[in-house]
Design a protein around this motif. Structure first.
Motif, mmCIF file in Angstrom:
data_model
loop_
_atom_site.group_PDB
_atom_site.id
_atom_site.type_symbol
_atom_site.label_atom_id
_atom_site.label_comp_id
_atom_site.label_asym_id
_atom_site.label_seq_id
_atom_site.Cartn_x
_atom_site.Cartn_y
_atom_site.Cartn_z
ATOM 1 N N ALA A 12 0.683 -1.186 0.118
ATOM 2 C CA ALA A 12 0.021 0.042 0.000
ATOM 3 C C ALA A 12 0.770 1.341 0.044
ATOM 4 O O ALA A 12 0.755 2.231 -0.615
ATOM 5 C CB ALA A 12 -0.985 -0.048 1.044
ATOM 6 N N LEU A 13 2.154 1.237 0.746
ATOM 7 C CA LEU A 13 2.976 2.420 0.660
ATOM 8 C C LEU A 13 3.536 2.601 -0.657
ATOM 9 O O LEU A 13 3.712 3.662 -1.077
ATOM 10 C CB LEU A 13 4.064 2.155 1.776
ATOM 11 N N SER A 32 -6.628 7.647 -9.489
ATOM 12 C CA SER A 32 -7.683 6.921 -9.130
ATOM 13 C C SER A 32 -7.755 5.425 -9.146
ATOM 14 O O SER A 32 -8.296 4.493 -8.324
ATOM 15 C CB SER A 32 -8.904 7.279 -10.125
ATOM 16 N N GLN A 33 -7.143 4.745 -10.119
ATOM 17 C CA GLN A 33 -6.752 3.268 -10.260
ATOM 18 C C GLN A 33 -6.161 2.783 -8.886
ATOM 19 O O GLN A 33 -6.577 1.645 -8.427
ATOM 20 C CB GLN A 33 -6.146 2.987 -11.577
ATOM 21 N N LEU A 34 -4.951 3.517 -8.634
ATOM 22 C CA LEU A 34 -4.020 3.178 -7.777
ATOM 23 C C LEU A 34 -4.791 3.393 -6.343
ATOM 24 O O LEU A 34 -4.411 2.384 -5.494
ATOM 25 C CB LEU A 34 -2.780 3.907 -7.712
ATOM 26 N N ASP A 35 -5.663 4.149 -6.394
ATOM 27 C CA ASP A 35 -6.265 4.301 -5.017
ATOM 28 C C ASP A 35 -7.139 3.268 -4.616
ATOM 29 O O ASP A 35 -7.250 2.579 -3.647
ATOM 30 C CB ASP A 35 -7.138 5.570 -5.071
ATOM 31 N N LEU A 42 -5.612 -2.314 1.950
ATOM 32 C CA LEU A 42 -5.485 -2.090 3.359
ATOM 33 C C LEU A 42 -6.776 -2.618 3.792
ATOM 34 O O LEU A 42 -6.775 -2.815 5.191
ATOM 35 C CB LEU A 42 -5.498 -0.345 3.385
ATOM 36 N N GLN A 43 -7.871 -2.879 3.170
ATOM 37 C CA GLN A 43 -9.124 -3.629 3.483
ATOM 38 C C GLN A 43 -8.916 -4.976 3.853
ATOM 39 O O GLN A 43 -9.248 -5.542 4.835
ATOM 40 C CB GLN A 43 -10.260 -3.438 2.654
#
Length: 103
Positions: A12-13, A32-35, A42-43
């Motif tokens: 995630a980092l 947006s794609q990476l988010d 993270l979920q």
């Protein structure tokens, strides 16, 4: 031996750093794609007890995220300024056309 952050947190980092790179060049679709990928990572991370390495990685992630938010706000302000200028130009053109047709 010092244990590193959880693999999902590490990834995630890395994804957040890629988001910063994309934001720096204005590639908001990529951000947006990476988010979405970062959110998924993270979920799926279910920490029983966060290690010091996890906390350090999360702190770095939060700092990067603040920078991302600043980039996004600057981009939003730039788009708003362009839109405002476009609307001003449109009104000016409409006024010119209207006054020319009265002659």
């Amino acid at each position: 031996m010092k244990k590193g952050a959880h693999p999902n947190v590490q990834q995630a980092l890395r994804v957040t750093q890629e988001m910063l790179d994309a934001a720096n060049v204005g590639n908001w679709d990529r951000v947006s794609q990476l988010d979405a990928e970062r959110h998924r990572l993270l979920q799926t991370w279910k920490p029983v007890a966060a290690t010091p390495a996890d906390r350090d990685a999360i702190t770095a992630l939060q700092n990067h995220n603040q920078t991302l938010m600043a980039h996004a706000e600057a981009a939003r302000a730039a788009v708003k300024q362009e839109l405002d200028q476009h609307q001003y130009n449109h009104r000016a053109l409409a006024t010119y056309i209207s006054s020319a047709s009265l002659r």
